[in-house]
Design an enzyme around this catalytic site. Structure first.
Site, PDB file in Angstrom:
ATOM      1  N   ALA A   1       0.833  -1.209   0.000  1.00 44.96           N
ATOM      2  CA  ALA A   1       0.000   0.000   0.000  1.00 44.96           C
ATOM      3  C   ALA A   1       0.869   1.260   0.000  1.00 44.96           C
ATOM      4  CB  ALA A   1      -0.920  -0.014   1.214  1.00 44.96           C
TER       5      ALA A   1
ATOM      6  N   SER B   1       3.395  -7.752   3.035  1.00 45.52           N
ATOM      7  CA  SER B   1       3.266  -7.741   1.579  1.00 45.52           C
ATOM      8  C   SER B   1       4.321  -8.635   0.918  1.00 45.52           C
ATOM      9  CB  SER B   1       3.428  -6.316   1.039  1.00 45.52           C
ATOM     10  OG  SER B   1       2.469  -5.458   1.603  1.00 45.52           O
TER      11      SER B   1
ATOM     12  N   TRP C   1       5.605 -11.191   2.061  1.00 49.41           N
ATOM     13  CA  TRP C   1       5.326 -12.603   2.339  1.00 49.41           C
ATOM     14  C   TRP C   1       4.107 -13.141   1.584  1.00 49.41           C
ATOM     15  CZ3 TRP C   1       6.171 -13.779   8.285  1.00 49.41           C
ATOM     16  CH2 TRP C   1       7.452 -13.376   8.646  1.00 49.41           C
TER      17      TRP C   1
ATOM     18  N   GLU D   1      -9.103 -19.568  -5.556  1.00 49.90           N
ATOM     19  CA  GLU D   1      -8.979 -19.648  -4.093  1.00 49.90           C
ATOM     20  C   GLU D   1     -10.364 -19.711  -3.482  1.00 49.90           C
ATOM     21  OE1 GLU D   1      -6.276 -16.860  -2.333  1.00 49.90           O
ATOM     22  OE2 GLU D   1      -4.777 -17.163  -3.874  1.00 49.90           O
TER      23      GLU D   1
ATOM     24  N   HIS E   1      -6.025 -18.018   9.308  1.00 51.51           N
ATOM     25  CA  HIS E   1      -5.770 -18.798   8.088  1.00 51.51           C
ATOM     26  C   HIS E   1      -5.773 -20.274   8.447  1.00 51.51           C
ATOM     27  CE1 HIS E   1      -4.034 -20.246   4.391  1.00 51.51           C
ATOM     28  NE2 HIS E   1      -4.197 -19.049   3.879  1.00 51.51           N
TER      29      HIS E   1
ATOM     30  N   ARG F   1     -12.506 -18.873   4.220  1.00 51.87           N
ATOM     31  CA  ARG F   1     -11.545 -19.204   5.274  1.00 51.87           C
ATOM     32  C   ARG F   1     -12.140 -19.439   6.645  1.00 51.87           C
ATOM     33  NH1 ARG F   1      -6.771 -15.214   3.543  1.00 51.87           N
ATOM     34  NH2 ARG F   1      -6.164 -16.548   1.833  1.00 51.87           N
TER      35      ARG F   1
ATOM     36  N   HIS G   1      -4.115 -14.249  10.928  1.00 51.38           N
ATOM     37  CA  HIS G   1      -3.560 -13.930   9.613  1.00 51.38           C
ATOM     38  C   HIS G   1      -3.864 -12.519   9.141  1.00 51.38           C
ATOM     39  CE1 HIS G   1      -2.143 -14.703   5.604  1.00 51.38           C
ATOM     40  NE2 HIS G   1      -3.334 -14.534   5.064  1.00 51.38           N
TER      41      HIS G   1
ATOM     42  N   GLU H   1      -3.798  -2.786   4.968  1.00 53.71           N
ATOM     43  CA  GLU H   1      -4.372  -3.583   6.053  1.00 53.71           C
ATOM     44  C   GLU H   1      -4.688  -2.777   7.302  1.00 53.71           C
ATOM     45  OE1 GLU H   1      -2.591  -7.453   6.534  1.00 53.71           O
ATOM     46  OE2 GLU H   1      -3.658  -7.771   8.422  1.00 53.71           O
TER      47      GLU H   1
ATOM     48  N   ARG I   1     -12.588 -11.594   5.089  1.00 57.80           N
ATOM     49  CA  ARG I   1     -11.978 -11.157   3.830  1.00 57.80           C
ATOM     50  C   ARG I   1     -11.972 -12.280   2.797  1.00 57.80           C
ATOM     51  NH1 ARG I   1      -6.029 -11.215   2.120  1.00 57.80           N
ATOM     52  NH2 ARG I   1      -5.945 -12.809   3.705  1.00 57.80           N
TER      53      ARG I   1
ATOM     54  N   SER J   1      -6.824  -8.509  -0.403  1.00 58.54           N
ATOM     55  CA  SER J   1      -6.111  -7.467   0.340  1.00 58.54           C
ATOM     56  C   SER J   1      -4.995  -6.823  -0.465  1.00 58.54           C
ATOM     57  CB  SER J   1      -5.582  -7.997   1.671  1.00 58.54           C
ATOM     58  OG  SER J   1      -5.068  -9.263   1.514  1.00 58.54           O
ATOM     59  N   LEU J   2      -4.282  -7.588  -1.278  1.00 59.48           N
ATOM     60  CA  LEU J   2      -3.275  -6.920  -2.116  1.00 59.48           C
ATOM     61  C   LEU J   2      -3.977  -5.971  -3.082  1.00 59.48           C
ATOM     62  CD1 LEU J   2      -0.574  -9.620  -3.015  1.00 59.48           C
ATOM     63  CD2 LEU J   2      -0.308  -7.610  -1.560  1.00 59.48           C
TER      64      LEU J   2
HETATM   65  C1  LIG Z   1       2.174 -14.985   4.861  1.00 55.89           C
HETATM   66  C2  LIG Z   1       1.154 -14.062   4.245  1.00 55.89           C
HETATM   67  C3  LIG Z   1       0.626 -14.361   2.990  1.00 55.89           C
HETATM   68  C4  LIG Z   1      -0.336 -13.518   2.422  1.00 55.89           C
HETATM   69  N1  LIG Z   1      -0.794 -13.798   1.157  1.00 55.89           N
HETATM   70  C5  LIG Z   1      -1.663 -12.925   0.569  1.00 55.89           C
HETATM   71  C6  LIG Z   1      -2.072 -13.123  -0.784  1.00 55.89           C
HETATM   72  O1  LIG Z   1      -1.658 -14.047  -1.456  1.00 55.89           O
HETATM   73  N2  LIG Z   1      -2.942 -12.222  -1.318  1.00 55.89           N
HETATM   74  C7  LIG Z   1      -3.421 -11.153  -0.613  1.00 55.89           C
HETATM   75  O2  LIG Z   1      -4.210 -10.370  -1.157  1.00 55.89           O
HETATM   76  N3  LIG Z   1      -3.027 -10.948   0.651  1.00 55.89           N
HETATM   77  C8  LIG Z   1      -2.162 -11.791   1.256  1.00 55.89           C
HETATM   78  N4  LIG Z   1      -1.757 -11.566   2.541  1.00 55.89           N
HETATM   79  C9  LIG Z   1      -2.198 -10.333   3.197  1.00 55.89           C
HETATM   80  C10 LIG Z   1      -1.465  -9.159   2.575  1.00 55.89           C
HETATM   81  O3  LIG Z   1      -0.137  -9.546   2.314  1.00 55.89           O
HETATM   82  C11 LIG Z   1      -1.469  -7.958   3.493  1.00 55.89           C
HETATM   83  O4  LIG Z   1      -2.768  -7.654   3.918  1.00 55.89           O
HETATM   84  C12 LIG Z   1      -0.930  -6.733   2.768  1.00 55.89           C
HETATM   85  O5  LIG Z   1       0.272  -7.060   2.116  1.00 55.89           O
HETATM   86  C13 LIG Z   1      -0.706  -5.606   3.737  1.00 55.89           C
HETATM   87  O6  LIG Z   1       0.007  -4.615   3.066  1.00 55.89           O
HETATM   88  P1  LIG Z   1       0.270  -3.216   3.744  1.00 55.89           P
HETATM   89  O7  LIG Z   1       1.027  -2.417   2.750  1.00 55.89           O
HETATM   90  O8  LIG Z   1      -1.003  -2.682   4.262  1.00 55.89           O
HETATM   91  O9  LIG Z   1       1.165  -3.564   5.026  1.00 55.89           O
HETATM   92  P2  LIG Z   1       2.586  -4.312   5.174  1.00 55.89           P
HETATM   93  O10 LIG Z   1       2.985  -5.008   3.948  1.00 55.89           O
HETATM   94  O11 LIG Z   1       2.511  -5.097   6.431  1.00 55.89           O
HETATM   95  O12 LIG Z   1       3.595  -3.111   5.385  1.00 55.89           O
HETATM   96  C14 LIG Z   1       3.539  -2.321   6.550  1.00 55.89           C
HETATM   97  C15 LIG Z   1       4.686  -1.341   6.540  1.00 55.89           C
HETATM   98  O13 LIG Z   1       4.511  -0.385   7.578  1.00 55.89           O
HETATM   99  C16 LIG Z   1       5.733  -0.225   8.279  1.00 55.89           C
HETATM  100  N5  LIG Z   1       5.403   0.301   9.604  1.00 55.89           N
HETATM  101  C17 LIG Z   1       4.544  -0.191  10.529  1.00 55.89           C
HETATM  102  N6  LIG Z   1       4.490   0.615  11.595  1.00 55.89           N
HETATM  103  C18 LIG Z   1       5.320   1.659  11.343  1.00 55.89           C
HETATM  104  C19 LIG Z   1       5.703   2.823  12.058  1.00 55.89           C
HETATM  105  N7  LIG Z   1       5.197   3.106  13.269  1.00 55.89           N
HETATM  106  N8  LIG Z   1       6.605   3.662  11.500  1.00 55.89           N
HETATM  107  C20 LIG Z   1       7.134   3.416  10.260  1.00 55.89           C
HETATM  108  N9  LIG Z   1       6.797   2.322   9.540  1.00 55.89           N
HETATM  109  C21 LIG Z   1       5.910   1.464  10.077  1.00 55.89           C
HETATM  110  C22 LIG Z   1       6.353  -1.610   8.224  1.00 55.89           C
HETATM  111  O14 LIG Z   1       7.737  -1.570   8.504  1.00 55.89           O
HETATM  112  C23 LIG Z   1       6.048  -1.963   6.781  1.00 55.89           C
HETATM  113  O15 LIG Z   1       6.978  -1.356   5.922  1.00 55.89           O
HETATM  114  C24 LIG Z   1      -0.788 -12.386   3.131  1.00 55.89           C
HETATM  115  C25 LIG Z   1      -0.260 -12.087   4.382  1.00 55.89           C
HETATM  116  C26 LIG Z   1       0.716 -12.912   4.930  1.00 55.89           C
HETATM  117  C27 LIG Z   1       1.280 -12.577   6.280  1.00 55.89           C
END
Ligand SMILES: Cc1cc2nc3c(=O)[nH]c(=O)nc-3n(C[C@H](O)[C@H](O)[C@H](O)COP(=O)(O)OP(=O)(O)OC[C@H]3O[C@@H](n4cnc5c(N)ncnc54)[C@H](O)[C@@H]3O)c2cc1C
Length: 495
Positions: A29, A57, A59, A128, A240, A281, A338, A362, A373, A378-379
């Site tokens: 995001a 993300s 992962w 899925e 999950h 799920r 999850h 997220e 969900r 979510s991606l």
């Molecule tokens: C193992 C796994 C597999 C998944 N597979 C899928 C899939 O196949 N398809 C799908 O749609 N979703 C999947 N998901 C869910 C999806 O990956 C996540 O919901 C999504 O990637 C979240 O993205 P994000 O950018 O919101 O947060 P994140 O990718 O978690 O990034 C958060 C960022 O915020 C930073 N941060 C946090 N707090 C602070 C702070 N106070 N100050 C500065 N930086 C901070 C972190 O360091 C990080 O850089 C999966 C999740 C997991 C764990």
């Protein structure tokens, strides 16, 4: 609750040239929002606490959902999202997702992400649970998150308009007159901007058994609350169904749902199948949980012996590294926390309830996922709403003065005890007894999850109450909102 800029112990602003936007978090995001804003000509400061490989993300395995097949449509994607969400999906948000996911997929391709093709060169689409049709695009088999994030972060590094503050944690939001217009970093630096976009990820690592990286403990939710923002739907935590059990070094490692989509099956300890593996799920996870509780066992077994290992290379490699060969042996699995459907209340452009503050990915709660969900939404959400928020944030006014922030620690990581208490008292099945105990937990988010779960006296989607096993139709479309100055939730209908 103090508003930004009106906190008693405030930190004075440090001189920094103002940006147009501050983006907190470098997952899907945050990276996408930063690139969108930069593409629109804005100057962005991107602050990220943890390395790339420690974001959820990175992962992500299965992929992202978008209606791209010739026999698919946004209307069908919308219907599947609504069905999975069990009477709680905010239709307007799900419509935005289903309509705009194909365009954001095209943006990703234009940014250089290469998605997998089938042997005829057509886009390969995975199936899925909960999807009525093949709709999930992926990259590098099950290495989707890694592939996308590597490309987006390379694009960010190339982009002159984006300044990256790596390894810097935002410890408070900064503001002027109740309006958020900056952040205070843990090195004492304050960065001012027209708007702040929180893209700080989820909170599933508050639970002891999790698929998430340790940094996903919901710091953004607490930063937003301290700045006066409402939170919502914190009782809805997706477990999950298939996280690895008892394989040293791989505890909680996720085995993507896409593998069940390709035909992998679940078996009890006697080798019998006991559940339709392609249900959403919540249903699959609860079927496993109940079987394990009833029989006092630790794991059920995922049979992926008939699956082509080349289709899911990183899953197979991780299991082999840990000494398990999924081509010949069933893998012990059980549910793990999850994904948190709840988060910072945000509208269809990511606006929170505080001026100048946005939330995407997220950490946000648009109501899109309802009570459960739909896999791989979510991606897509990160890209669709990250794009919208980036553009909306640029319309905010230039800060009226130097922003100030509270000096107190707002979002501490959870202790081991809190994480175990969350698993015990706010796990796959909850009751008033456990939730009341959790209300007194020292971690601020634990108490808020407990209060939300206590307030919802029904079972719905990911929220199962053993003392209220039925769904209450009166609570259809009712989101549980906790105002910044409140400790309990109230039910609100969103349009
Ligand atoms: C193992 C796994 C597999 C998944 N597979 C899928 C899939 O196949 N398809 C799908 O749609 N979703 C999947 N998901 C869910 C999806 O990956 C996540 O919901 C999504 O990637 C979240 O993205 P994000 O950018 O919101 O947060 P994140 O990718 O978690 O990034 C958060 C960022 O915020 C930073 N941060 C946090 N707090 C602070 C702070 N106070 N100050 C500065 N930086 C901070 C972190 O360091 C990080 O850089 C999966 C999740 C997991 C764990």
């Amino acid at each position: 609750m103090a508003e930004p800029g009106r906190h008693p112990g405030t930190v004075p602003a440090v001189e920094e040239p103002p940006s147009d936007l501050v983006v907190v978090g470098a997952g899907a995001a945050g990276l996408f929002a930063s690139l969108t804003a930069a593409d629109a000509g804005a100057r962005v400061t991107l602050v990220s606490a943890r390395p790339l490989a420690e974001t959820a993300s990175y992962w992500a395995q299965g992929g992202l959902a978008a209606a791209l097949a010739v026999d698919d449509s946004p209307a069908q994607h919308l219907e599947d999202t609504i069905t999975a969400g069990r009477g709680l999906v905010r239709r307007s948000a799900a419509e935005v997702l289903a309509e705009e996911a194909p365009a954001r997929f095209a943006d990703l391709e234009a940014l250089g992400v290469r998605f997998d093709a089938d042997r005829h060169g057509n886009l390969a689409l995975g199936l899925e649970g909960g999807h009525g049709i093949r709709r999930v695009v992926h990259a590098g088999g099950s290495a989707t998150g890694r592939r996308i994030l590597r490309q987006l972060s390379a694009d960010v590094v190339e982009e002159q308009r984006i300044e990256v503050l790596e390894g810097r944690r935002v410890q408070a939001l900064a503001g002027v007159d109740g309006r958020v217009c900056g952040v205070l970093c843990d090195d004492g630096r304050t960065v001012a901007a027209r708007a702040v976009i929180l893209a700080s990820g989820g909170a599933a690592a508050l639970w002891s058994r999790t698929t998430n990286p340790p940094g996903s403990y919901g710091s953004g939710l607490l930063l937003a609350r301290a700045a006066g923002a409402d939170l919502a739907d914190l009782e809805f935590v997706q477990f999950h169904p298939t996280a690895v059990v008892g394989i040293p070094g791989r505890e909680g490692f996720l085995i993507t749902e896409a593998i069940r989509g390709e035909g992998a099956t679940l078996h009890d300890a006697d080798g019998e199948r006991f559940v339709d593996e392609l249900q959403p799920r919540d249903a699959v996870a609860r079927a496993i949980h109940r079987l394990l509780v009833e029989r006092d066992q630790r794991a059920v077994y995922l049979d992926m012996t008939a699956i082509d290992p080349a289709r899911f290379p990183n899953v197979v490699e991780a299991l082999r590294e840990a000494g398990h060969d999924p081509a010949t042996r069933r893998i012990p699995v059980s549910p793990a926390s999850h994904y948190v459907m709840g988060g910072i209340v945000s509208d269809l452009d990511g606006r929170s309830t505080v001026d100048g503050l946005y939330a995407v990915g997220e950490c946000a709660c648009t109501g899109l996922h309802g009570a459960n969900r739909l896999a791989s939404n979510s991606l897509s959400e990160c890209f669709v709403f990250g794009h919208r928020a980036a553009l909306a944030g640029l319309d905010e006014p230039v800060p009226a003065g130097a922003p100030a922030a509270p000096a107190a620690e707002i979002a501490p990581p959870p202790s081991r005890e809190t994480r175990h208490a969350m698993w015990r008292d706010a796990g796959l099945e909850r009751s008033a007894e456990g939730l009341r105990r959790l209300l007194d937990d020292p971690h601020p988010l634990a108490g808020l999850v407990a209060a939300s779960a206590l307030g919802r006296e029904e079972s719905r989607g990911a929220h199962a109450r053993s003392d209220f096993p039925a769904t209450d139709p009166e609570l259809d479309q009712r989101h549980s909102v906790i105002a910044a100055d409140a400790g309990t939730s109230r039910f609100v209908k969103w349009t």
